[in-house]
Structure formats: C-alpha cells, structure tokens
Design a protein around this motif. Sequence first.
Motif, PDB file in Angstrom:
ATOM      1  N   LEU A 167     120.935  50.279 -17.643  1.00 51.85           N
ATOM      2  CA  LEU A 167     121.624  51.743 -17.196  1.00 51.85           C
ATOM      3  C   LEU A 167     122.773  51.789 -17.049  1.00 51.85           C
ATOM      4  O   LEU A 167     123.315  50.799 -16.186  1.00 51.85           O
ATOM      5  CB  LEU A 167     120.675  52.390 -16.307  1.00 51.85           C
ATOM      6  N   LYS A 168     123.471  52.515 -17.939  1.00 50.97           N
ATOM      7  CA  LYS A 168     124.952  52.700 -17.473  1.00 50.97           C
ATOM      8  C   LYS A 168     125.395  53.495 -16.498  1.00 50.97           C
ATOM      9  O   LYS A 168     125.007  54.734 -16.396  1.00 50.97           O
ATOM     10  CB  LYS A 168     125.743  52.978 -18.690  1.00 50.97           C
ATOM     11  N   ILE A 169     125.928  53.117 -15.159  1.00 49.92           N
ATOM     12  CA  ILE A 169     126.055  53.912 -13.951  1.00 49.92           C
ATOM     13  C   ILE A 169     127.745  53.775 -13.704  1.00 49.92           C
ATOM     14  O   ILE A 169     128.465  52.828 -14.144  1.00 49.92           O
ATOM     15  CB  ILE A 169     125.261  53.742 -12.996  1.00 49.92           C
ATOM     16  N   VAL A 198     127.553  48.611 -13.928  1.00 47.21           N
ATOM     17  CA  VAL A 198     128.616  49.511 -13.281  1.00 47.21           C
ATOM     18  C   VAL A 198     129.783  49.632 -13.986  1.00 47.21           C
ATOM     19  O   VAL A 198     130.563  50.187 -13.741  1.00 47.21           O
ATOM     20  CB  VAL A 198     128.559  49.185 -11.883  1.00 47.21           C
ATOM     21  N   ASN A 199     130.087  48.434 -14.832  1.00 45.17           N
ATOM     22  CA  ASN A 199     131.312  48.340 -15.586  1.00 45.17           C
ATOM     23  C   ASN A 199     132.560  48.508 -14.583  1.00 45.17           C
ATOM     24  O   ASN A 199     133.550  49.335 -14.850  1.00 45.17           O
ATOM     25  CB  ASN A 199     131.481  49.523 -16.576  1.00 45.17           C
ATOM     26  N   GLN A 200     132.669  48.058 -13.403  1.00 39.79           N
ATOM     27  CA  GLN A 200     133.561  47.708 -12.592  1.00 39.79           C
ATOM     28  C   GLN A 200     134.172  48.974 -11.738  1.00 39.79           C
ATOM     29  O   GLN A 200     134.907  49.088 -11.093  1.00 39.79           O
ATOM     30  CB  GLN A 200     134.958  47.449 -13.307  1.00 39.79           C
ATOM     31  N   VAL A 222     122.257  43.731 -11.295  1.00 39.95           N
ATOM     32  CA  VAL A 222     123.339  44.573 -11.237  1.00 39.95           C
ATOM     33  C   VAL A 222     124.680  43.803 -11.953  1.00 39.95           C
ATOM     34  O   VAL A 222     125.104  42.770 -11.646  1.00 39.95           O
ATOM     35  CB  VAL A 222     123.874  44.782  -9.702  1.00 39.95           C
ATOM     36  N   GLU A 223     125.152  44.639 -13.019  1.00 40.66           N
ATOM     37  CA  GLU A 223     126.216  43.778 -13.984  1.00 40.66           C
ATOM     38  C   GLU A 223     127.696  44.345 -13.434  1.00 40.66           C
ATOM     39  O   GLU A 223     127.675  45.614 -13.201  1.00 40.66           O
ATOM     40  CB  GLU A 223     126.016  44.400 -15.355  1.00 40.66           C
ATOM     41  N   GLN A 224     128.446  43.657 -13.247  1.00 43.75           N
ATOM     42  CA  GLN A 224     129.789  43.848 -12.931  1.00 43.75           C
ATOM     43  C   GLN A 224     130.116  44.975 -12.097  1.00 43.75           C
ATOM     44  O   GLN A 224     130.561  46.046 -12.500  1.00 43.75           O
ATOM     45  CB  GLN A 224     130.604  43.976 -14.320  1.00 43.75           C
ATOM     46  N   ASP A 248     130.121  40.278 -16.040  1.00 44.69           N
ATOM     47  CA  ASP A 248     130.789  40.390 -17.223  1.00 44.69           C
ATOM     48  C   ASP A 248     132.164  40.588 -17.610  1.00 44.69           C
ATOM     49  O   ASP A 248     132.763  39.524 -18.023  1.00 44.69           O
ATOM     50  CB  ASP A 248     129.933  41.963 -17.813  1.00 44.69           C
ATOM     51  N   GLU A 249     132.893  41.551 -17.346  1.00 47.19           N
ATOM     52  CA  GLU A 249     134.189  41.557 -17.704  1.00 47.19           C
ATOM     53  C   GLU A 249     134.904  40.427 -16.818  1.00 47.19           C
ATOM     54  O   GLU A 249     136.209  40.129 -17.253  1.00 47.19           O
ATOM     55  CB  GLU A 249     134.832  42.958 -17.189  1.00 47.19           C
ATOM     56  N   ALA A 250     134.581  40.090 -15.655  1.00 45.20           N
ATOM     57  CA  ALA A 250     134.998  39.036 -14.904  1.00 45.20           C
ATOM     58  C   ALA A 250     135.334  37.880 -15.976  1.00 45.20           C
ATOM     59  O   ALA A 250     135.957  37.039 -15.215  1.00 45.20           O
ATOM     60  CB  ALA A 250     134.369  38.773 -13.654  1.00 45.20           C
TER      61      ALA A 250
HETATM   62 MG    MG Z   1     128.720  45.051 -19.273  1.00 47.77          MG
END
Ligand code: MG
Length: 373
Positions: A167-169, A198-200, A222-224, A248-250
Amino acid sequence: MPATIESIEAILVDVPTIRPHQLSMTTMGVQSMVIVRMKDSDGLEGLGEATTIGGLAYGPESPEGVKLTIDTYLKPQLIGQPAENINTLKVMVDRSTRGNNLARSAIETALLDLQGKRLNRPVSDLLGGAVHTHLPVLWTLASGDTDRDIAEALDLVETRRHNAFKLKIGARPLRDDVRHVAAIKAALGEQVSVRVDVNQAWDESTAARGMAELQAAGIDLVEQPTPMKDHAALVRLSRKFHLPILADEAVADAKDLYHLAAAGFAGAVAMKIAKAGGPARALEQATVARAAGIGLYGGTLLEGTIGTAAALHAWATLDTLHWGTEMFGPRLMKDDIVANPLTFRDNGVDLPRGPGLGVVIDEDKLAEYRRRT
Ligand code: MG
Ligand code: MUC
C-alpha cells in the motif's frame, strides 16, 4: 571477426496506466519508458529499458535525461566496439560516466540480451543460471481510495493473481493512512500479506508512531519510512521495532547497502536493476545482503515488460528472496509494446524463456506509443 555494435537507438515510449497510481510524491497516469535497441554487425538486436516514476518526482534521472545521456555520451563510445565482452564495455563506460544508473541499466540489459541471443542462452544463464522458473509477485494498491483498493485486492486474490499487497502511503496525515491500511488488512485477512511503502514521507518521530500502529494492525513490512539519506534514522527504527523495514531509496547499489549494514541496519533491501545500473550490478547487492544477514526483495521502478524481464532473469538466480518480488509493472499499464507478454499466474510470474531476455517487440505497438517530438 567478432561482432561489433553497429547502432543504438533510445526511444521514449508513453503508455497510460490502468488507473491513477498514487505515491507519496506523485500520482501517475502514464508510464514513460526509454527503450534501447542495440544492433550488432551480425544483425542481432539487444533490447534494454530504463524507466522511472513520475518524471523527476522519484529520482534524479528523467526519461528524457536518460535518452540524452545514451544518445550523447554512451552511444558514441559503444558504436564500433566488440559487443561480446560486456565487462570490458562496462569498465569503459564507468571510466567516462558518473551516476546515470538508469541509462547504464538500459545499456547493460541490451548488452546481455544481445549476448544471450548470440549464444542462444537466456540472460539468467549469463548471470550464473536460474534456480527458479516462477517468482512470487505482489501487487501495489494505490488508487487513493480505500474501498476501491479493497475491491481491487479481493478480485486479485480470488483469481490467484496476487496474495500479497503493498500500500502506498505517506501523502495523507498519519491517522488517515493508518485507518486506510488497517481497513484493507481487516478486509483481506490473515492469509494475505499487507505491506506499506511510505516513499520517504515521514520524519523519524512520525515513523516511530506509524510503525507502532502498523505493527498493531498486522502489517508485515514497512518500506522506506524516512528520507533516503537519513541512514541513521533507518538504523534506529530497524532496531526499535519487530516490524521489519525494507530499505528502498536509501540503497542504490552494493556500496550503499554495505554502509547501511555496517551502521547496524537490520531488515531487508529492495534491489532494483535501475537503481544499481543493471541486472548484474543489482546482484552485487545480494552478495552484501547475504553476508550481512539482510533480507532480499526483487523491486521495480514500474518497468514495462523488457525491464521487468531483465530483473526477473536476475532475481531468478537467487535461491532465497525473503520478501518475494513486485515485478508487476507491465500489468499496471493499459497496453504492452511486446508481442509476447509475461505470464502472471498463481500469485507470481513465469521467468521468460530465452534466448536473451525472451522478449520480442511488437512493432505496431511500439509505433503507437512512441513519443512524437
Ligand atoms: Mg519503494
Ligand atoms: C517504490 O518506491 O517501491 C514499486 C512499486 C510501486 O508501486 O512503486 C514502485 C516504487
């Protein structure tokens, strides 16, 4: 006479998505890909792809920038070179070019596809050999609407397309996000894995509150949660909660992962061919992760079939992918520019058969979606 590289074309392609795809930093209605067609003096063609999310919203390379990098800098170096020694070509490009990992990934992919076609072997063989022919694939729910996400997920579970969801939150206040995630988890039940990306978007204290509530709601990963450069926050959060974190982005490449692991990070990493600079480079991260006890996940930048196939050939060489993969990019798009789409079934996808990537361009579809300048 060894075959030499005769031509390289970088083509911008725009394909609409099946629905708006909402991330913390942007909402996508179209996916823009850079398709690389590399021909050699024997008449063989290697395909590559570089794709990102939302122009420059996700990362520092845009599709237009990738095309410019390939046309202006990489292509002139590669034309006329022997095509068969990929490592030599990569060393040459490394000496002349910093960063630009998306462009490098498209080139490495095209070289691997070309080599595979020449040797009549799948790309996974060039990477050491596949140990799996079917890989698990989750689906991302990101319509922005809780009921629509639940309906979408129930349909995909019913048809055995997917049994894990991300889920994108992060775009909405924490309380609204937690309510949204908890409602979806409750509707899908114990048998279905629900994770968030969470994309940061959170600072560390929001992340700590969020993770406590998501843990209580039964979320698996829980991603990034925090900004990509804030490695220290990611390390502290990973040690504070049992709920695992996916970096992820890290982490773009093996070196980033080494630094994160050395700082004490416990969790998992999303490998992506685009972030790392190609399928072979992405696999370098797997070696570091295994040594550091960090879990593996096959990630995507929502590539189309060419980029997705390239990643699948890489991930298939790994014995254990602790969190599976998210190689669903082609299914988020309304149409495909290949004549032989991937087979998504039984909550996963089949590894395409070679030679090369095992992907054939549909010339009419490419002409239809190719960007006209
Ligand atoms: Mg990601
Ligand atoms: C990301 O940040 O993980 C992967 C799946 C998806 O929906 O977005 C991407 C990018």
